[in-house]
Design a protein around this motif. Structure first.
Motif, short mmCIF file in Angstrom:
data_model
loop_
_atom_site.label_atom_id
_atom_site.label_comp_id
_atom_site.label_asym_id
_atom_site.label_seq_id
_atom_site.Cartn_x
_atom_site.Cartn_y
_atom_site.Cartn_z
N UNK A 340 -14.22 95.20 34.62
CA UNK A 340 -13.50 95.10 33.35
C UNK A 340 -13.80 93.77 32.65
N UNK A 341 -13.83 92.68 33.41
CA UNK A 341 -14.12 91.37 32.83
C UNK A 341 -15.55 91.33 32.30
N UNK A 346 -19.40 91.11 27.84
CA UNK A 346 -20.62 91.65 27.22
C UNK A 346 -20.32 92.09 25.79
N UNK A 347 -19.16 92.70 25.59
CA UNK A 347 -18.77 93.16 24.25
C UNK A 347 -18.66 91.99 23.28
N UNK A 352 -22.01 88.89 18.79
CA UNK A 352 -22.72 87.73 18.22
C UNK A 352 -24.22 87.98 18.16
N UNK A 353 -24.63 89.17 18.60
CA UNK A 353 -26.05 89.49 18.59
C UNK A 353 -26.78 89.06 19.84
N UNK A 375 -19.30 80.81 25.18
CA UNK A 375 -19.21 81.69 24.01
C UNK A 375 -19.14 80.86 22.73
N UNK A 376 -18.39 79.78 22.77
CA UNK A 376 -18.27 78.90 21.61
C UNK A 376 -19.59 78.27 21.24
#
Length: 397
Positions: A340-341, A346-347, A352-353, A375-376
């Motif tokens: 789930x994580x 991935x989503x 962000x491409x 991610x940032x």
């Protein structure tokens, strides 16, 4: 693209082929903790839980009603408490109030642990003095009792609890750590102190035999206990067997110490057969040599302590996302994350491409905080305008 599809199909086929060799579910990392934490001990008491052909004690009901205790809740959960001939409602409530509990706190405690009223005032006062050995501040103590009433009102092992508290203090554990043990791992205090001493002695000998130094031994043991107190529920024999299993599988003394530190002692709650199945499963999936497998385990201990069904589920989840076995082998730590994580991360990255199929899996790894930082960085890089040094500069007059 067709090549990627072919590789994906091949990887899934490999996983399905490997799956057929394993059908016995084993302990998972989380289930180990849960099962150990919930390990029950025989409780000797002079009251009965039989509710047949018995009437509620009216005096007990009236006393609880006066304290605004939800009697319906007790009837639903532990009706047998209300059937006992002798109860000390007013006395136990008085002790709690003397310690600083207000009316609401007293009601909450008795609703969560109604069997508290079946203990004599002498027993509860002894337990109060015992807990004050590590938590002398009564306002803090009453908050702990409100949060963990069952731990406080388990008085059947009072002498063992006291001996173990004193032993832990002599060992060098701080009082706040021992207090945390009393609330979240009370079972370790129920055994005779000699049993816990034997386990600690076994850990000491093992640490030294694996090349650890006398200077660091105390720090290592205290850290291990702080991270996983349930290690004390193991036997000295089980600890030795698991260490021997790792050594027989080619891990050096230094590497065994490294694994013990990474796994926080949870390795002692696994069986050698469970670890063997998990390692064999990983070796078949990644098609690696014994030496390569050892390096993968050192890089990702999850391959050692997760059961085959758990590893299988997580591998399958990654393959369905288009990730290859080769990518997973390169970054095996991704198997420490639930399916789930992984899907959630991935989503977010795909939005962000970021193409996880062709990139590294490092962006998926780590704690929630680690992922948000990565991610940032990716997000900032995407939003930052590209500077072109030869582009004309527009200057308004």
């Amino acid at each position: 693209m067709l090549r990627g599809v072919a590789h994906g199909a091949k990887d899934i086929f490999t996983l399905l082929l490997t799956r057929s060799q394993y059908c016995n579910p084993a302990l998972t990392f989380s289930s180990v903790w849960t099962k150990v934490a919930n390990r029950s001990f025989p409780i000797h008491s002079n009251y009965t839980t039989d509710t047949k052909s018995r009437e509620e004690n009216k005096k007990t009901i009236e006393s609880l009603h006066t304290l605004s205790v939800d009697i319906k809740k007790i009837r639903r959960l532990k009706e047998w408490v209300l059937l006992q001939d002798v109860a000390y409602v007013k006395e136990i409530a008085g002790i709690l109030q003397e310690m600083g509990a207000d009316k609401t706190a007293v009601a909450n405690i008795l609703e969560r642990c109604p069997e508290a009223i079946l203990h004599t005032p002498a027993e509860i006062n002894s337990q109060r003095a015992l807990w004050q050995l590590v938590c002398p501040n009564e306002s803090q103590l009453i908050k702990l009792i409100e949060q963990f009433p069952e731990s406080f009102f388990t008085t059947e092992y009072h002498e063992n609890q006291k001996a173990n508290i004193l032993f832990f203090q002599e060992l060098g554990l701080r009082n706040n750590i021992i207090t945390r043990f009393l609330t979240s791992a009370p079972n370790i205090f129920y055994s005779p102190v000699e049993k816990n001493k034997n386990v600690i002695d076994t850990l000491r000998r093992s640490y030294l035999s694996l090349g650890g130094s006398d200077a660091n031994m105390k720090i290592w043991i205290l850290k291990l206990l702080s991270q996983n107190p349930f290690i004390l529920l193991n036997t000295s024999t089980a600890i030795q067997e698991n260490l021997e299993f790792l050594q027989k599988n080619g891990f050096t003394d230094h590497e065994v110490l490294q694994l013990l530190s990474k796994l926080k002692g949870f390795i002692f709650q696994l069986a050698p057969t469970t670890m063997q199945k998990s390692m064999l499963f990983s070796q078949n999936v990644f098609k690696c040599s014994d030496q390569e497998l050892k390096q993968l385990v050192l890089k990702c201990p999850a391959l050692l302590y997760y059961s085959v069904p758990v590893l299988e589920e997580r591998l399958e989840g990654l393959l369905k996302e288009g990730i290859s076995v080769a990518q997973i082998r390169e970054t095996p730590m991704v198997l420490e994350l639930t399916t789930q994580i992984v899907q959630y991360r991935i989503k977010k990255l795909s939005a962000l491409g970021y193409d996880i199929k062709s990139g590294t899996l490092e962006s998926l790894n780590g704690t929630k905080k680690d992922f948000e930082v990565n991610y940032g960085k990716i997000q900032s890089k995407k939003e930052r305008p590209i500077f072109n040094p030869v582009a004309p500069v527009n200057i308004e007059d």
